[in-house]
Write a protein that holds these residues in place. Structure first.
Motif, PDB file in Angstrom:
ATOM      1  N   PHE A 248      30.779  25.880  25.597  1.00  0.00           N
ATOM      2  CA  PHE A 248      30.927  26.582  24.325  1.00  0.00           C
ATOM      3  C   PHE A 248      29.656  26.451  23.490  1.00  0.00           C
ATOM      4  CE2 PHE A 248      32.423  26.981  19.863  1.00  0.00           C
ATOM      5  CZ  PHE A 248      32.808  28.311  19.939  1.00  0.00           C
ATOM      6  N   ASN A 249      29.046  25.294  23.509  1.00  0.00           N
ATOM      7  CA  ASN A 249      27.761  25.140  22.826  1.00  0.00           C
ATOM      8  C   ASN A 249      26.753  26.154  23.370  1.00  0.00           C
ATOM      9  OD1 ASN A 249      25.702  23.980  21.179  1.00  0.00           O
ATOM     10  ND2 ASN A 249      25.034  22.699  22.880  1.00  0.00           N
ATOM     11  N   MET A 250      26.708  26.317  24.692  1.00  0.00           N
ATOM     12  CA  MET A 250      25.786  27.287  25.279  1.00  0.00           C
ATOM     13  C   MET A 250      26.214  28.719  24.978  1.00  0.00           C
ATOM     14  SD  MET A 250      23.167  25.876  26.406  1.00  0.00           S
ATOM     15  CE  MET A 250      22.526  27.468  26.959  1.00  0.00           C
ATOM     16  N   ASN A 251      27.506  28.973  24.886  1.00  0.00           N
ATOM     17  CA  ASN A 251      27.987  30.287  24.462  1.00  0.00           C
ATOM     18  C   ASN A 251      27.404  30.640  23.098  1.00  0.00           C
ATOM     19  OD1 ASN A 251      31.378  31.675  23.937  1.00  0.00           O
ATOM     20  ND2 ASN A 251      29.408  32.680  24.013  1.00  0.00           N
ATOM     21  N   VAL A 252      27.465  29.688  22.167  1.00  0.00           N
ATOM     22  CA  VAL A 252      26.905  29.905  20.830  1.00  0.00           C
ATOM     23  C   VAL A 252      25.393  30.111  20.910  1.00  0.00           C
ATOM     24  CG1 VAL A 252      26.572  28.899  18.543  1.00  0.00           C
ATOM     25  CG2 VAL A 252      28.745  28.574  19.737  1.00  0.00           C
ATOM     26  N   ASN A 253      24.708  29.254  21.675  1.00  0.00           N
ATOM     27  CA  ASN A 253      23.252  29.370  21.797  1.00  0.00           C
ATOM     28  C   ASN A 253      22.851  30.724  22.367  1.00  0.00           C
ATOM     29  OD1 ASN A 253      22.907  26.710  20.893  1.00  0.00           O
ATOM     30  ND2 ASN A 253      22.982  25.874  22.968  1.00  0.00           N
ATOM     31  N   GLU A 254      23.566  31.176  23.405  1.00  0.00           N
ATOM     32  CA  GLU A 254      23.219  32.439  24.056  1.00  0.00           C
ATOM     33  C   GLU A 254      23.496  33.638  23.154  1.00  0.00           C
ATOM     34  OE1 GLU A 254      23.930  31.068  28.723  1.00  0.00           O
ATOM     35  OE2 GLU A 254      25.534  32.100  27.632  1.00  0.00           O
ATOM     36  N   VAL A 255      24.619  33.612  22.453  1.00  0.00           N
ATOM     37  CA  VAL A 255      24.941  34.721  21.549  1.00  0.00           C
ATOM     38  C   VAL A 255      23.898  34.816  20.440  1.00  0.00           C
ATOM     39  CG1 VAL A 255      26.582  35.531  19.802  1.00  0.00           C
ATOM     40  CG2 VAL A 255      27.408  34.783  22.034  1.00  0.00           C
TER      41      VAL A 255
END
Length: 256
Positions: free
Chosen positions: A102-109
Motif C-alpha cells: 500500500f505504501n508503494m501504491n501511494v508512491n506510484e500514484v
C-alpha cells in the motif's frame, strides 16, 4: 481488452492498465493478493497523503528534494486530500506484512500523477520517482503505522469527539427538560426512593460527569511523529513529526 502499458520494477516488466495511475508493485499485489472484498480503509488514503506531503516538506527543507519534485508532490497530495484519485487505491487489506504494497501504491500514484502534471509519460518516473522522491528517507514499517496514527487523529477530531459532544449535550438537555418529573426509583426489582426523571438512567450526575470528563481524553492520546522503521532502531528515518502535525492542521481532511 483494455489498453495496457509496460511498467518495470526490480523484478522486471509488468503490464498495467493504461488508464490507471498505479504502477508495477501495485499491479503485482492485485494479481497475487486479491483476497476477499476488504479494501484498505479509505481513511488511510488521506492519512498517507498527509504523511507524504509532510515528508516532502521535510526533505525539501533539508535541501534533499528539489523544488520541482516538491511542488508536484504537494500538488498531488492536495488533490488526494480533496477527494481526487481515490479509485487508484484498489489494494486489499490481506496483503504481505508491514503495508509495503500500500505504501508503494501511494508512491506510484503520486509519481504517475506528477508525470501527468509535468507532461511526461506514465511510468517514466520522471520528474518524480516513486522511491527516490516520494518515499525518500521512509520505510513502510515506519509510514504505515504513522499513517494509522494520523487516520486515528483525524477521525478522533472529525467523528468521535463531535459524536461524544453531541451525546453529552443531548443528555444535558434532557436532564434539564425532565428535572421536575418525579418518578419512583427501582432497585432489585422493587420500588425505592423517589427521584426525578432528569436524574435517571444516562442523565444521572455520575454518568453525565463521566461523559463530560472523558470527552476530553482522546485529544491527548494520539502519539506524535513517525515510528522506528523495520527493526525499531530508527535507521534511515527522518523526523517528520512537526511537518506531519502542520499537515494535519492545515489539510482539508482535518480543518482546524
Amino acid at each position: 481488452m483494455a489498453d495496457m502499458r509496460r511498467e518495470t520494477d526490480s523484478l522486471g516488466v509488468v503490464e498495467v492498465p493504461a488508464d490507471k495511475l498505479w504502477g508495477a508493485q501495485t499491479q503485482r499485489s492485485l494479481e497475487h493478493f486479491s483476497i476477499g472484498k476488504d479494501l484498505i480503509p479509505r481513511e488511510m488514503i488521506t492519512a498517507y497523503a498527509i504523511l507524504k506531503k509532510a515528508a516532502a516538506a521535510a526533505n525539501h527543507a533539508s535541501n534533499r528534494l528539489g523544488d520541482q519534485q516538491y511542488k508536484l508532490i504537494v500538488q498531488t497530495c492536495d488533490e488526494i486530500l480533496a477527494g481526487q484519485h481515490h479509485d487508484m487505491f484498489p489494494l486489499h487489506v490481506w496483503m504481505t506484512g508491514s503495508g509495503t504494497q500500500f505504501n508503494m501504491n501511494v508512491n506510484e500514484v503520486i509519481s504517475n500523477r506528477c508525470c501527468q502534471l509535468a507532461g511526461t509519460p506514465l511510468g517514466s518516473k520522471t520528474p518524480v520517482h516513486p522511491n527516490d522522491h516520494v518515499n525518500m528517507a521512509q520505510s513502510s514499517n515506519d509510514t504505515f503505522p504513522s499513517s494509522m496514527y494520523i487516520a486515528a487523529a483525524v477521525n478522533l477530531k472529525q467523528r468521535l469527539i463531535p459524536a461524544v459532544t453531541a451525546l453529552h449535550d443531548a443528555i444535558s438537555a434532557k436532564a434539564q427538560e425532565w428535572r421536575n418529573i418525579v418518578k419512583i426509583g427501582r432497585t432489585h426489582m422493587q420500588d425505592a426512593t423517589p427521584l426525578t426523571l432528569g436524574r435517571n438512567g444516562p442523565a444521572t450526575p455520575g454518568c453525565w460527569r463521566t461523559i463530560s470528563s472523558d470527552r476530553r481524553r482522546p485529544s491527548g492520546s494520539v502519539p506524535p511523529g513517525a515510528g522506528g522503521t523495520a527493526v525499531g532502531t530508527g535507521i534511515n528515518r527522518r523526523r517528520f513529526a512537526e511537518a506531519a502535525v502542520a499537515g494535519i492542521a492545515g489539510s482539508p481532511a482535518c480543518p482546524s
